[in-house]
Write an enzyme that holds these catalytic residues in place. Structure first.
Site, PDB file in Angstrom:
ATOM      1  N   LYS A 288      83.379  18.702  -2.356  1.00 41.14           N
ATOM      2  CA  LYS A 288      82.723  19.691  -3.199  1.00 41.14           C
ATOM      3  C   LYS A 288      82.601  20.977  -2.379  1.00 41.14           C
ATOM      4  O   LYS A 288      82.267  20.929  -1.196  1.00 41.14           O
ATOM      5  CB  LYS A 288      81.341  19.159  -3.597  1.00 41.14           C
ATOM      6  CG  LYS A 288      80.889  19.623  -4.940  1.00 41.14           C
ATOM      7  CD  LYS A 288      79.771  18.777  -5.499  1.00 41.14           C
ATOM      8  CE  LYS A 288      79.216  19.459  -6.733  1.00 41.14           C
ATOM      9  NZ  LYS A 288      78.279  18.644  -7.458  1.00 41.14           N
ATOM     10  N   GLU A 379      70.315   8.159 -18.296  1.00 42.82           N
ATOM     11  CA  GLU A 379      69.055   8.440 -18.990  1.00 42.82           C
ATOM     12  C   GLU A 379      68.543   7.218 -19.737  1.00 42.82           C
ATOM     13  O   GLU A 379      67.340   6.942 -19.740  1.00 42.82           O
ATOM     14  CB  GLU A 379      69.236   9.613 -19.966  1.00 42.82           C
ATOM     15  CG  GLU A 379      69.371  10.985 -19.307  1.00 42.82           C
ATOM     16  CD  GLU A 379      70.737  11.263 -18.701  1.00 42.82           C
ATOM     17  OE1 GLU A 379      71.693  10.488 -18.971  1.00 42.82           O
ATOM     18  OE2 GLU A 379      70.865  12.257 -17.963  1.00 42.82           O
ATOM     19  N   ARG A 407      70.029  11.482 -25.197  1.00 43.84           N
ATOM     20  CA  ARG A 407      70.879  10.317 -24.978  1.00 43.84           C
ATOM     21  C   ARG A 407      70.076   9.019 -24.936  1.00 43.84           C
ATOM     22  O   ARG A 407      70.621   7.951 -25.143  1.00 43.84           O
ATOM     23  CB  ARG A 407      71.647  10.514 -23.667  1.00 43.84           C
ATOM     24  CG  ARG A 407      72.585   9.426 -23.376  1.00 43.84           C
ATOM     25  CD  ARG A 407      73.565   9.825 -22.322  1.00 43.84           C
ATOM     26  NE  ARG A 407      74.530  10.788 -22.822  1.00 43.84           N
ATOM     27  CZ  ARG A 407      75.569  11.215 -22.129  1.00 43.84           C
ATOM     28  NH1 ARG A 407      75.748  10.786 -20.906  1.00 43.84           N
ATOM     29  NH2 ARG A 407      76.415  12.078 -22.633  1.00 43.84           N
TER      30      ARG A 407
HETATM   31  C1  LIG Z   1      73.729  13.399 -19.579  1.00 46.30           C
HETATM   32  C2  LIG Z   1      73.624  14.349 -18.426  1.00 46.30           C
HETATM   33  N1  LIG Z   1      72.709  14.125 -17.465  1.00 46.30           N
HETATM   34  C3  LIG Z   1      72.613  14.970 -16.429  1.00 46.30           C
HETATM   35  C4  LIG Z   1      73.421  16.051 -16.331  1.00 46.30           C
HETATM   36  C5  LIG Z   1      73.242  17.065 -15.216  1.00 46.30           C
HETATM   37  N2  LIG Z   1      74.408  17.104 -14.335  1.00 46.30           N
HETATM   38  C6  LIG Z   1      75.342  18.060 -14.416  1.00 46.30           C
HETATM   39  S1  LIG Z   1      76.547  17.889 -13.304  1.00 46.30           S
HETATM   40  C7  LIG Z   1      75.834  16.531 -12.672  1.00 46.30           C
HETATM   41  C8  LIG Z   1      76.470  15.831 -11.522  1.00 46.30           C
HETATM   42  C9  LIG Z   1      77.843  15.396 -11.839  1.00 46.30           C
HETATM   43  O1  LIG Z   1      78.388  14.761 -10.723  1.00 46.30           O
HETATM   44  P1  LIG Z   1      79.920  14.439 -10.701  1.00 46.30           P
HETATM   45  O2  LIG Z   1      80.317  13.865 -12.000  1.00 46.30           O
HETATM   46  O3  LIG Z   1      80.193  13.622  -9.502  1.00 46.30           O
HETATM   47  O4  LIG Z   1      80.607  15.849 -10.598  1.00 46.30           O
HETATM   48  P2  LIG Z   1      80.632  16.862  -9.350  1.00 46.30           P
HETATM   49  O5  LIG Z   1      79.598  17.902  -9.653  1.00 46.30           O
HETATM   50  O6  LIG Z   1      80.321  16.114  -8.106  1.00 46.30           O
HETATM   51  O7  LIG Z   1      81.992  17.407  -9.360  1.00 46.30           O
HETATM   52  C10 LIG Z   1      74.646  16.220 -13.324  1.00 46.30           C
HETATM   53  C11 LIG Z   1      73.747  15.121 -12.980  1.00 46.30           C
HETATM   54  C12 LIG Z   1      74.354  16.253 -17.361  1.00 46.30           C
HETATM   55  N3  LIG Z   1      75.173  17.306 -17.367  1.00 46.30           N
HETATM   56  N4  LIG Z   1      74.429  15.386 -18.372  1.00 46.30           N
END
Ligand SMILES: Cc1ncc(C[n+]2csc(CCOP(=O)(O)OP(=O)(O)O)c2C)c(N)n1
Length: 641
Positions: A288, A379, A407
């Protein structure tokens, strides 16, 4: 401000242009794309680390696949800046996340290259599988369907539900697992350990590389030869990995892990995978923030979405000049208060689905690691897990952003409310959230919570109120929902001794004679301003902070409807079924006839922009409330029966 792209990037207006570039120049394209993202986000804000981490993947995907005919679904979509820039939105990109500008997430109506609208996580495999099965049904055998999903998003139940289906669906689905060990905070859970296991198993990776080379050589001799090699590879996977391969067990062919920053290797692997029918997953390991030193070496959680402008060379953050002490953010009031309460009450536990920093539950996780849990992007699990804790006499504070709580609705109904369990829901980012836009606006919680039996629904107007509601919730053994918005409160002196609030009791903040303004939550501070202005114009408005949407303060409402024939309700939430609706239902049930003007989010999608811009669009910024109050004050009163 328009930002100049690099020389090669300037020639790319669509993936077709990218395909004209020689493979030798792709590393240069990646570098220019990365720089363009850095230049833009440092000046204009937005998500950052995730898009930098998938630059090579993005270039490889658009180089190999025939988008938009091949369908590319980005999970969450916060990492899709490179995709937007390569698909005709480069020159508009400076408007990203601004009012009227590009959305920060893929959006179907914005571009034909955005195969699916996203924002909430872990939907990509289901959506891409739906598309793949539609293609299969329509006989479009060559069409490819790709879901790009992070290791964080992969922790959600939905991702597993989709893979469980994909494994038997036999349609053209490629899942790209973008594994950077991070969600917003470090990724958590057993799956993370499992992926690390695969990534670090040297013996497996060496043998696998050799087999992959053979696979490449024999594939031209047709599917039989390939299936022999694939079978060999399968048994190697089982032999060398500690457990049988999780994805293979779900009948999804697993390939990788590969270096997600080697654009040439990615292209060759993707070209091979294109020829292999059925569901398959390519495990890519990425960093990242790749290519931007401060993000790679600094705090990746901060660089997920820096929130302030920064110097693109040094990473130094632009200083905010503040002349006086600022009120805290509501999330920090929650974070500090839960620790304070938990010190006094051993029953209190904290739960967050993957938002420790965003919710400020990280304060408790640090001080009381055995009492505060990040459960992953889950969630539904967070809610039912909280319900389980509650059955054992504990008092879980389950902190979920209002829009993500959507959700887990069935869990709130079925697992918490039906059993009348003592779970406290703290709904952060309730109301208009701003630049993240419609996928993230917390528009509906007042409506969806208030129709549930046993649920108490409250919203604080300031920090002290939030603290007291949290305190009150610990003493009230039933489901209790407290919503507060993104951003700062209004008080600098907010750490006051806790006071228990009577459930269902509102506050009369100002007397008045001409009309009454009824508010719920933080937005009530606008009404306070408005009342002062109305006074100056000779209009006497009373202001009530109703505080509980459920149960309503019926005594107070009787007082209001008996005294006033002009009432305004204001809420930072949807008009349908929300606070104003509750007031009007009360009015109808009690046979009052009063003119009620309801201000809130109308029944349409509100896009992204600054919070204040969106309040204005919806008609409940201070100016609009003032206007509505004046119009009502000067209108003819309705006939009182
Ligand atoms: C249902 C839901 N819960 C929480 C989030 C908040 N959120 C946005 S990005 C993220 C992390 C995603 O991690 P990953 O899939 O590994 O992607 P990366 O940012 O590491 O590329 C979270 C928790 C969301 N977008 N949707």
């Amino acid at each position: 401000m328009l930002i100049e792209p690099g020389k090669l990037l300037a020639t790319i207006d669509s993936p077709a242009d990218l395909k004209k570039i020689s493979q030798d120049d792709l590393v240069q394209i990646c570098s220019e794309l990365r720089q363009f993202i850095i230049d833009n986000v440092s000046m204009h804000g937005g998500h950052f680390g995730a898009s930098l981490g998938v630059v090579e993947l993005t270039v490889a995907l658009h180089y190999v696949f025939n988008t938009p005919n091949d369908m590319l679904v980005w999970d969450v979509g916060h990492q899709a800046y490179g995709h937007k820039i390569l698909t005709g939105r480069r020159d508009n990109f400076f408007t990203n996340r601004r009012y009227g500008g590009l959305s920060g997430f893929p959006k179907r109506k914005e571009s034909e290259y955005d195969a699916f609208g996203v924002g909430h996580s872990s939907t990509s495999i289901s959506a891409a599988l739906g598309m793949a099965m539609a293609s299969q049904y329509k006989g479009e055998a060559d069409r490819q369907h790709i879901a790009v999903i992070g290791d964080g998003a992969m922790t959600a139940g939905m991702a597993f539900e989709a893979m469980n289906h994909a494994g038997i669906a036999n349609s053209n689905l490629l899942i790209i697992l973008n594994d950077n060990c991070m969600a917003i905070d470090p990724n958590v859970g057993a799956l993370k350990d499992y992926l690390t296991d695969i990534t670090t198993s040297h013996t497996y990776n060496k043998v696998r590389e050799d087999v992959w080379k053979v696979l490449g050589k024999v594939s031209k001799f047709g599917p039989d030869a390939r299936s022999i090699v694939v079978n060999i590879e399968k048994s190697i996977k089982s032999a060398f990995l500690k457990h049988s391969n999780l994805f293979e067990s779900l009948k999804i062919r697993y390939f990788g892990p590969v270096d997600g920053h080697d654009v040439h290797h990615l292209i060759s692997v993707m070209n091979d995978l294109k020829k292999i029918p059925g569901p398959k997953i390519l495990h890519c390991v990425t960093n990242k923030g790749k290519g931007y030193k401060p993000a790679e070496e600094g705090n990746p959680t901060f660089w997920h979405s820096p929130g302030v402008k920064f110097d693109k060379i040094t990473g130094e953050l632009q200083k905010q000049t503040v002349s006086k002490a600022q009120p805290p953010r509501y999330q920090d009031v929650f974070g500090e208060t839960i620790v304070e309460l938990a010190r006094q009450d051993v029953r209190i536990m904290g739960i967050t689905p993957a938002m420790p920093t965003g919710s400020s539950l990280n304060i408790m996780m640090k001080e009381m690691p055995d009492r505060a849990f990040d459960v992953g992007i889950a969630e539904q699990h967070a809610v039912t897990f909280s319900a389980g804790l509650a059955t054992q006499g504990l008092v879980p504070f389950c902190n979920i952003y209002s829009s993500f709580m959507q959700r887990a609705y069935d869990q709130v109904v079925h697992d918490v409310c039906l059993q009348n369990l003592h779970v406290v829901f703290c709904l952060d980012r309730a109301g208009m959230v701003g630049a993240d836009g419609p996928t993230h606006h917390g528009a509906y919680d007042l409506a969806y919570m208030r129709c549930l039996p046993n649920m108490i629904v409250a919203a604080p107007m300031n920090e002290v109120e939030l603290r007291n509601l949290m305190y009150t919730a610990t003493k009230t053994p039933q489901p209790f929902s407290i919503r507060y918005p993104r951003g700062q409160g209004v008080l600098t002196d907010w750490v006051k001794p806790f006071e228990k609030i009577e459930i269902g009791k509102g506050r009369k903040l100002k007397e008045g004679n001409d009309l009454a303004i009824l508010t719920i939550g933080h937005i009530g501070n606008y009404a306070t301003e408005v009342c002062e202005k109305l006074d100056l114009e000779g209009i006497s408005a009373a202001h009530y902070d109703i505080r509980f949407v459920k149960p309503l303060d019926e005594a107070m409402l009787h007082e209001i409807f008996q005294k006033f024939d002009k009432v305004i309700t204001v809420e930072d939430g949807c008009l349908q079924g929300g606070f104003g609706s509750a007031v009007v239902e009360f009015m109808a049930d009690n046979e009052y006839r009063t003119t009620v003007k309801r201000l809130g989010i109308p029944d349409k999608i509100i896009e992204h922009g600054e919070q204040l811009e969106l309040y204005k669009e919806c008609g409940y910024d201070p100016e609009s409330i003032l206007q509505a109050a004046k119009e009502l004050a000067f209108s003819l009163a309705s006939v009182r029966v």
